[in-house]
Design a protein around this motif. Structure first.
Motif, short mmCIF file in Angstrom:
data_model
loop_
_atom_site.label_atom_id
_atom_site.label_comp_id
_atom_site.label_asym_id
_atom_site.label_seq_id
_atom_site.Cartn_x
_atom_site.Cartn_y
_atom_site.Cartn_z
N SER A 186 0.85 -1.19 0.00
CA SER A 186 0.00 0.00 0.00
C SER A 186 0.88 1.24 0.00
O SER A 186 1.51 1.55 1.01
CB SER A 186 -0.93 0.01 1.23
OG SER A 186 -1.64 1.21 1.29
N TYR A 252 -7.55 -0.99 17.04
CA TYR A 252 -7.37 -2.39 16.65
C TYR A 252 -6.29 -2.99 17.55
O TYR A 252 -5.27 -2.35 17.85
CB TYR A 252 -6.94 -2.53 15.19
CG TYR A 252 -6.64 -3.96 14.78
CD1 TYR A 252 -7.66 -4.79 14.31
CD2 TYR A 252 -5.36 -4.50 14.90
CE1 TYR A 252 -7.41 -6.11 13.96
CE2 TYR A 252 -5.10 -5.81 14.55
CZ TYR A 252 -6.13 -6.61 14.08
OH TYR A 252 -5.88 -7.92 13.73
N SER A 254 -4.42 -6.93 17.91
CA SER A 254 -4.34 -8.31 17.43
C SER A 254 -4.41 -9.27 18.61
O SER A 254 -4.21 -8.89 19.78
CB SER A 254 -3.04 -8.53 16.67
OG SER A 254 -1.93 -8.53 17.56
N SER A 276 -0.60 -6.72 8.41
CA SER A 276 -1.48 -6.66 7.24
C SER A 276 -2.95 -6.76 7.64
O SER A 276 -3.81 -6.07 7.08
CB SER A 276 -1.12 -7.79 6.26
OG SER A 276 0.20 -7.65 5.79
N GLU A 277 -3.23 -7.61 8.61
CA GLU A 277 -4.61 -7.72 9.09
C GLU A 277 -5.07 -6.43 9.77
O GLU A 277 -6.19 -5.97 9.57
CB GLU A 277 -4.74 -8.91 10.05
CG GLU A 277 -6.16 -9.14 10.55
CD GLU A 277 -6.25 -10.35 11.47
OE1 GLU A 277 -7.31 -10.53 12.09
OE2 GLU A 277 -5.25 -11.09 11.57
N LEU A 279 -3.95 -3.39 9.19
CA LEU A 279 -4.06 -2.29 8.22
C LEU A 279 -4.93 -2.63 7.03
O LEU A 279 -5.02 -1.84 6.08
CB LEU A 279 -2.65 -1.91 7.74
CG LEU A 279 -1.70 -1.39 8.83
CD1 LEU A 279 -0.28 -1.30 8.29
CD2 LEU A 279 -2.16 -0.03 9.34
N SER A 280 -5.55 -3.83 7.04
CA SER A 280 -6.42 -4.28 5.95
C SER A 280 -5.67 -4.30 4.62
O SER A 280 -6.18 -3.82 3.59
CB SER A 280 -7.66 -3.38 5.84
OG SER A 280 -8.39 -3.38 7.04
N LEU A 281 -4.46 -4.86 4.64
CA LEU A 281 -3.65 -4.97 3.43
C LEU A 281 -3.89 -6.30 2.74
O LEU A 281 -4.10 -7.32 3.41
CB LEU A 281 -2.16 -4.83 3.76
CG LEU A 281 -1.75 -3.53 4.46
CD1 LEU A 281 -0.26 -3.54 4.75
CD2 LEU A 281 -2.12 -2.33 3.61
N ILE A 282 -3.86 -6.30 1.42
CA ILE A 282 -4.07 -7.52 0.65
C ILE A 282 -2.72 -8.21 0.47
O ILE A 282 -1.72 -7.60 0.13
CB ILE A 282 -4.69 -7.19 -0.72
CG1 ILE A 282 -6.04 -6.52 -0.53
CG2 ILE A 282 -4.81 -8.45 -1.57
CD1 ILE A 282 -6.67 -6.05 -1.83
#
Length: 407
Positions: A186, A252, A254, A276-277, A279-282
């Protein structure tokens, strides 16, 4: 009696005049550069103005050195030597890195020779770091702050919990190693690690009560990636990653997970997955692979990064260099080594830049070399002198060679 009072008053004023003052601790305390007149340029060529600027600099008259330097630069705006001289006057004369940096960067844009380019690049890095630290300290002490307001993402070291103290630098290294991959996934969430780490470290050193929430409220970034870690012994570290809002709230968190320091590749994948989870990264796997795979190299890299951020540059350079030698080639390790090397050498090379200036003065003027080359080419293309006279030779051919006679 009046004479005695007058003598005491004079003695007191004299003592105040000669009393030493404390040196400025930050760039902002240095004050403005003395004013000088940029107009009424004398009728001299650029070389004479440049020589006058250098003479005044050698005499310690930095105001006149600056004046003549700007006049010379006005006559020869593309001369890298003049931009270097102006930077030297601001840097070594006035001790103003904020004003020296634009001149040094203009000199770099003129594409000087490789050796000079490398040395000046290191000096620019050193001055950038000093300026960033000073400006951050000023924001913390006198201004409302928000130095990272243009950044959507910032990082803050992991908070250490529990009775055990983990290895030095893990609170930085565990997050730092995943930043390049976050950038690939990103561009909007790209964080400048050099700026973000230094700003967070200055905050930790200067703030009266440094906390991740306080940093998030003060720095002005869109979100802050941080978390908590606990040393469980035998190289096992329990980690919880968190995202903080600009108000300092945890938006958020974890689930806690355990990593093994002896398996840096698996630890990297775990940290990257949790980041990644959050920051909602693919993406599930790293596109470039773990930057550090050797356990000893990871420990040295983390320790060196922590030392660099607190100003222990010599130790940091040695530890990060050892990490690069133990590990397979790594872009991340090379970049962090460049930080330490640039600080270590850039802080020492301020005086040597003047030697570079004299060396550049001894080199031929590139503009004059081009003119001479064009002149020589034009001369070679001119007609022969015989053609200019309008006459021709009466015997344009050589006489025939006599035939050899046979006995």
């Amino acid at each position: 009696m009046r004479l005695w009072i007058r003598l005491c008053l004079v003695a007191t004023l004299t003592a105040c005049a000669v009393a030493p003052t404390a040196p400025p601790s930050t760039v902002s305390e240095l004050g403005p550069v003395p004013a000088f007149d940029r107009g009424s340029m004398p009728d001299r060529d650029g070389g004479a103005l440049r020589s006058a600027a250098l003479d005044y600099y050698a005499q310690g008259d930095y105001v006149r050195a600056l004046r003549y330097g700007y006049w010379a630069a006005k006559t020869i705006p593309t001369d890298v030597r003049l931009r270097l001289l102006l930077g030297i006057v601001y840097d070594g004369g006035f001790d103003r890195p904020d004003l020296a940096l634009p001149e040094y960067e203009r000199a770099l844009s003129l594409k000087p020779d490789r050796r000079f380019h490398e040395r000046l690049t290191r000096r620019v890095h050193f001055l950038n770091r000093r300026l960033l630290q000073d400006s951050t300290q000023t924001l913390l002490t006198s201004n409302p702050g928000k130095p990272l307001s243009e950044n959507w993402l910032a990082v803050y070291p992991l908070a250490i919990e529990g009775p055990r103290i983990p290895d030095s630098g893990l609170e930085f290294g565990l997050l730092d190693c995943v930043l390049p991959e976050i950038k690939l996934r990103s561009a909007a969430l790209h964080v400048d690690p050099f700026t973000s780490w230094i700003v967070s470290q200055v905050y930790r050193e200067v703030s009266n009560d440094p906390t991740p929430a306080g940093f998030a409220r003060w720095c002005g970034a869109g979100t802050v990636l941080t978390g908590r870690m606990s040393d469980l012994g035998l190289g096992r570290i329990r980690v919880t990653l968190e995202l903080l809002s600009p108000l300092g709230n945890v938006v958020y968190a974890s689930s806690p997970f355990i990593i093994d320091q002896q398996r840096p590749s698996e630890a990297y994948q775990a940290i990257l997955g949790a980041s990644s989870e959050a920051l909602s990264l693919i993406g599930t796997d790293s596109a470039t692979g773990p930057p550090v795979t050797n356990p000893a190299a990871f420990s040295l890299y983390a320790q060196g990064l922590a030392e660099y951020l607190v100003g222990q540059i010599h130790d940091a350079e040695g530890h990060i260099r050892d990490a690069t030698e133990l590990n397979e080639p790594s872009t991340l390790l090379n970049q962090r080594l460049h930080w330490a090397e640039s600080d270590l050498l850039g802080g020492q090379e301020g005086a040597e830049l003047l030697e570079d200036y004299h060396r550049l003065l001894n080199l031929p003027d590139p503009n004059r070399m081009v003119r001479d080359r064009l002149t020589r080419g034009h001369t070679l293309g001119s007609p022969a002198l015989s053609g200019l006279s309008g006459t021709e030779t009466e015997n344009p051919y050589k006489p025939p060679r006599p035939e050899p006679t046979t006995p």
